[in-house]
Design an enzyme around this catalytic site. Sequence first.
Site, PDB file in Angstrom:
ATOM      1  N   HIS A 370      11.941  -5.188  -7.914  1.00 37.00           N
ATOM      2  CA  HIS A 370      10.512  -4.869  -7.892  1.00 37.00           C
ATOM      3  C   HIS A 370       9.724  -5.950  -8.404  1.00 37.00           C
ATOM      4  O   HIS A 370       8.249  -5.709  -8.500  1.00 37.00           O
ATOM      5  CB  HIS A 370      10.045  -3.454  -8.755  1.00 37.00           C
ATOM      6  CG  HIS A 370      10.371  -2.469  -8.207  1.00 37.00           C
ATOM      7  ND1 HIS A 370       9.619  -1.738  -7.271  1.00 37.00           N
ATOM      8  CD2 HIS A 370      11.667  -1.422  -8.205  1.00 37.00           C
ATOM      9  CE1 HIS A 370      10.125  -0.632  -6.797  1.00 37.00           C
ATOM     10  NE2 HIS A 370      11.456  -0.561  -7.337  1.00 37.00           N
ATOM     11  N   LYS A 561      -5.763   0.540 -10.976  1.00 33.19           N
ATOM     12  CA  LYS A 561      -4.128   0.121 -11.020  1.00 33.19           C
ATOM     13  C   LYS A 561      -4.085  -0.190 -12.352  1.00 33.19           C
ATOM     14  O   LYS A 561      -5.042  -0.401 -13.224  1.00 33.19           O
ATOM     15  CB  LYS A 561      -3.987  -1.084  -9.958  1.00 33.19           C
ATOM     16  CG  LYS A 561      -4.689  -2.215 -10.123  1.00 33.19           C
ATOM     17  CD  LYS A 561      -4.445  -3.254  -9.022  1.00 33.19           C
ATOM     18  CE  LYS A 561      -4.784  -2.793  -7.532  1.00 33.19           C
ATOM     19  NZ  LYS A 561      -3.745  -2.800  -6.598  1.00 33.19           N
ATOM     20  N   ARG A 562      -2.702  -0.679 -12.951  1.00 35.36           N
ATOM     21  CA  ARG A 562      -2.710  -1.073 -14.304  1.00 35.36           C
ATOM     22  C   ARG A 562      -3.384  -2.324 -14.234  1.00 35.36           C
ATOM     23  O   ARG A 562      -3.599  -2.862 -13.357  1.00 35.36           O
ATOM     24  CB  ARG A 562      -0.999  -1.252 -14.310  1.00 35.36           C
ATOM     25  CG  ARG A 562      -0.149  -0.039 -14.479  1.00 35.36           C
ATOM     26  CD  ARG A 562      -0.429   0.506 -15.952  1.00 35.36           C
ATOM     27  NE  ARG A 562       0.010   0.076 -16.863  1.00 35.36           N
ATOM     28  CZ  ARG A 562       0.637   0.309 -17.555  1.00 35.36           C
ATOM     29  NH1 ARG A 562       1.564   1.426 -17.421  1.00 35.36           N
ATOM     30  NH2 ARG A 562       1.055  -0.538 -18.917  1.00 35.36           N
ATOM     31  N   LYS A 567      -3.107  -8.970 -11.482  1.00 38.64           N
ATOM     32  CA  LYS A 567      -3.797  -7.920 -10.656  1.00 38.64           C
ATOM     33  C   LYS A 567      -5.322  -8.271 -10.690  1.00 38.64           C
ATOM     34  O   LYS A 567      -6.238  -7.750  -9.731  1.00 38.64           O
ATOM     35  CB  LYS A 567      -3.723  -6.506 -11.037  1.00 38.64           C
ATOM     36  CG  LYS A 567      -2.189  -5.992 -10.835  1.00 38.64           C
ATOM     37  CD  LYS A 567      -2.073  -4.649 -11.412  1.00 38.64           C
ATOM     38  CE  LYS A 567      -0.568  -3.951 -10.962  1.00 38.64           C
ATOM     39  NZ  LYS A 567      -0.335  -3.405  -9.750  1.00 38.64           N
ATOM     40  N   THR A 669       1.318  -0.221  -3.676  1.00 38.68           N
ATOM     41  CA  THR A 669       1.335   1.094  -2.979  1.00 38.68           C
ATOM     42  C   THR A 669      -0.281   1.498  -2.720  1.00 38.68           C
ATOM     43  O   THR A 669      -0.420   2.481  -1.906  1.00 38.68           O
ATOM     44  CB  THR A 669       2.097   2.268  -3.259  1.00 38.68           C
ATOM     45  OG1 THR A 669       2.069   2.179  -4.849  1.00 38.68           O
ATOM     46  CG2 THR A 669       3.655   1.606  -2.885  1.00 38.68           C
ATOM     47  N   LYS A 673      -2.538   3.593   0.024  1.00 40.48           N
ATOM     48  CA  LYS A 673      -3.420   5.133  -0.151  1.00 40.48           C
ATOM     49  C   LYS A 673      -4.864   4.737   0.443  1.00 40.48           C
ATOM     50  O   LYS A 673      -5.438   5.583   0.963  1.00 40.48           O
ATOM     51  CB  LYS A 673      -3.316   5.238  -1.620  1.00 40.48           C
ATOM     52  CG  LYS A 673      -1.929   5.487  -2.046  1.00 40.48           C
ATOM     53  CD  LYS A 673      -1.944   5.699  -3.676  1.00 40.48           C
ATOM     54  CE  LYS A 673      -0.359   5.682  -4.243  1.00 40.48           C
ATOM     55  NZ  LYS A 673      -0.578   5.558  -5.776  1.00 40.48           N
TER      56      LYS A 673
HETATM   57  C1  LIG Z   1      -0.273   4.409  -6.356  1.00 43.27           C
HETATM   58  C2  LIG Z   1      -0.409   4.416  -8.005  1.00 43.27           C
HETATM   59  C3  LIG Z   1      -0.328   3.232  -8.773  1.00 43.27           C
HETATM   60  C4  LIG Z   1       0.412   1.785  -8.348  1.00 43.27           C
HETATM   61  O1  LIG Z   1      -0.838   1.194  -7.742  1.00 43.27           O
HETATM   62  P1  LIG Z   1      -1.072  -0.333  -7.144  1.00 43.27           P
HETATM   63  O2  LIG Z   1      -2.398  -0.554  -6.753  1.00 43.27           O
HETATM   64  O3  LIG Z   1       0.178  -0.523  -6.107  1.00 43.27           O
HETATM   65  O4  LIG Z   1      -0.621  -1.090  -8.305  1.00 43.27           O
HETATM   66  C5  LIG Z   1      -0.176   3.389 -10.012  1.00 43.27           C
HETATM   67  N1  LIG Z   1      -0.702   4.264 -10.652  1.00 43.27           N
HETATM   68  C6  LIG Z   1      -0.790   5.380  -9.975  1.00 43.27           C
HETATM   69  C7  LIG Z   1      -1.163   6.612 -10.756  1.00 43.27           C
HETATM   70  C8  LIG Z   1      -0.762   5.736  -8.454  1.00 43.27           C
HETATM   71  O5  LIG Z   1      -1.073   6.792  -7.953  1.00 43.27           O
END
Ligand SMILES: *Cc1c(COP(=O)(O)O)cnc(C)c1O
Length: 825
Positions: A370, A561-562, A567, A669, A673
């Site tokens: 990952h 996101k985190r 990022k 991911t 979404k």
């Molecule tokens: C999808 C998701 C992530 C991953 O998000 P990235 O933008 O790909 O880092 C992290 N936390 C939650 C709660 C998510 O639903």
Amino acid sequence: MSASSDVAVRIALPTEDQDVAALRRAIVAKLAYSVGKDPIVATEHDWFMATALAVRDRIVDAWFPTTRTIYTEKPKRVYYLSVEFLIGRLLYDSLNALGLAETMRKALAELGVDLEVLREVEPDAALGNGGLGRLAACFMESMASLGIAGYGYGIRYDHGMFRQKIKDGWQSELPETWLAGGNPWEFERPDVVYHISYGGSVEARETPEGEIRHIWHPAETVEAVAYDTPMVGWRGKHVNTLRLWSARAPDPLRLDAFNRGDHLGALASQSRAQAISQVLYPADDSPAGQELRLRQEHFFSSAALQDIVRRHLHQHGDLKTLPDHVAIQLNDTHPAISIAEMMRLLIDNHGVEWDDAWDVCRRTFNYTNHTLLPEALEHWPVPLMERMLPRHMQIIYLINARHLDELRAKGALSEAEIGAVSLIEESGARQVRMGWLSFIGSHRVNGVSALHTDLMRQTVFAPLHRLYPDRIVNKTNGITFRRWLMEANPGLTQLLADTVGSAVLDNTERLADFAAYADDAGVQERFRAIRREHKAQLSGLIHRRLGVKVDPDAMFDTHIKRIHEYKRQLLNILETVALYDAMRAQPTRNWTPRVKIFAGKAAASYQNAKLVIKLINDVANVVNNDPTLRGLLKVVFLPNYNVSLAEAVIPASDLSEQISTAGMEASGTGNMKFALNGALTIGTLDGANVEIKDRVGDDNIFIFGLEAHEVEQRRREGFGTEEIIRRSPMIQQVLDQIGSGGFSPAEPNLYSHILDGLVRHDHFLVLGDFQSYAEKQREVAAKWRDPAAWWRSAILNTAHMGFFSSDRTIRDYAEEIWGVPVKPA
Ligand SMILES: *Cc1c(COP(=O)(O)O)cnc(C)c1O
């Protein structure tokens, strides 16, 4: 967020006439006999528990037939080992899968209860940090939907991901208590208990036949108790099991000590054991580097393997046939100790010869990588391994010796090259390379996007890839459309059903037919109205949580996101300040009104990330209270990002920020979404963004910035930050303003550390990509002012996301990695 109900009614047509009365009676019975409450005094939480238990009964009705069929037909089983499962809420998810959402809505309404209220009462199961854990949850759903005999194995943390509060702009962490009100979805299995051992010594004993057997005398043993949660697939036909382990001491207390008056000492071993499953490590991409973390990893790996071996022996009798009936997927290296544990179980406990045992491992295990971040690749110090897992360390030494001997025999490598592929890192303190162990012990090793897989082959895993050129394969990540489209955005789901037909609910490839409506003004208008409704709801949420009023007609520009330097939330907020300056300098230009939405958690020990949260909040404070802007720009930081918040924010977003430093985001991911829900992406050529761009086309995505190889080049040849700053008055002004306390007057130097860092060593290319990002944002604004063009692109984004369904990802794993059959599309 409430779903508009009339929409889902039509989707749920086949089950429309299911018995509302039966469901109502079931809920009332659960409330009385399982929760123990009279409806007159029942709280919202009591109603939630009763409803969830009634739904669980329906799931169980499908679970037993699935389990029985697997038992009699004996298909190959897939075991997904993951230290994280970021599940979120299950009530509406289960109802949706079973086609019962509207029946339930009516049943509850007759009882004077609102399903939407109950949805919000359920706590998120947040047994994960971010993308890796969420992927595991999407995969569980897709495996069930595709009829694969899949099992998840993980840890039942008492406390999942911490609760984030923002105080004076700073993040603070509070313990999370998802189990406090009881967990209606799980079944405790007090009869499924395994002993997990640690420490002690290994005795080599000669058998009468003259063979050496190794007997491990552990210093400490804890018990792993199973908790099963049924994982229901789409349309409720197939139900798999997620088995999470909880730790306890074999003896609840030492009675002798207790009776002597040593009450704490009597409980010491119990607390030490329970600590193993107490908390999720709140770091998603750096090794905790802690003894407890290794204890956790061994704990759930050993429990899972003992369970797998027991089940296989019971069903098939011979461990040498394990690879024919079982595939094990290691979700990153956290369960990598499983490879040594499998060798130990086979050799020490079941008398299998080394070569046969190794062959079993190499044909059973697979490993998903990952991250290529060096600081996030797990390495365990040899002395720690020798102390905690002495027998495993012996086995790893032996695996390594054979691995290196084989290479020497081939004469393929020099001694220096051999050092690079050894399982033991010899430079500095000696460490076990868990990534290498996973690679050597696996049938297939996969990356999670095309770019990431290429980089695996070219960089971190290059020496191993040269030796085993067929082992690395790509499996681009995916997301479950049931949660991220149907449940989060019923309006858009209905629009899809009305245009391309409801077959799209079962076959995501049908999404492509939606492209034909890209220029249809009526469809564009419906899409816009659906988004507008979500934006109005999110505006309400923002106002309730932050007291900030935002305009639902503004562009919602979202970065959730985190919080991590790679990022680049910092790049976004710096550009936001530049936009703020420009708006003040030229107040009469036709600015595109924007709401900048941020959310995300920083690891508790990650100071720079926490400072970025503070900066976002400081900028928000100034911008949101500046009357000269006339509301053209707002900045909000929504606390406590989790799956449920993502479900509310994503369908309400117009622009998706996916702006990681190229080469650093393995896949992402979140990007999928957003695009699925029709947000346009502003992003770098990183992770799965590359594949999203390939599918939606250059005109429907905003790509900017350096590419991965250019980032590498800058890091080698210099960042030229002084030149960048000299040439850009805009950047100068932003840096001066933040650096002199423009947003933190009480602490003018608060941000000098991060800003100096950017100028000295722009490792994440924040300054390097600034200009390109800012220009791309002006293009975004221009497109927003042309609604026909914008909504055309939105439709094309949704239409071209079929590939990113986790059903497709799981089909690929099933075919190319696991060798298991899948229900046809
Ligand atoms: C999808 C998701 C992530 C991953 O998000 P990235 O933008 O790909 O880092 C992290 N936390 C939650 C709660 C998510 O639903």
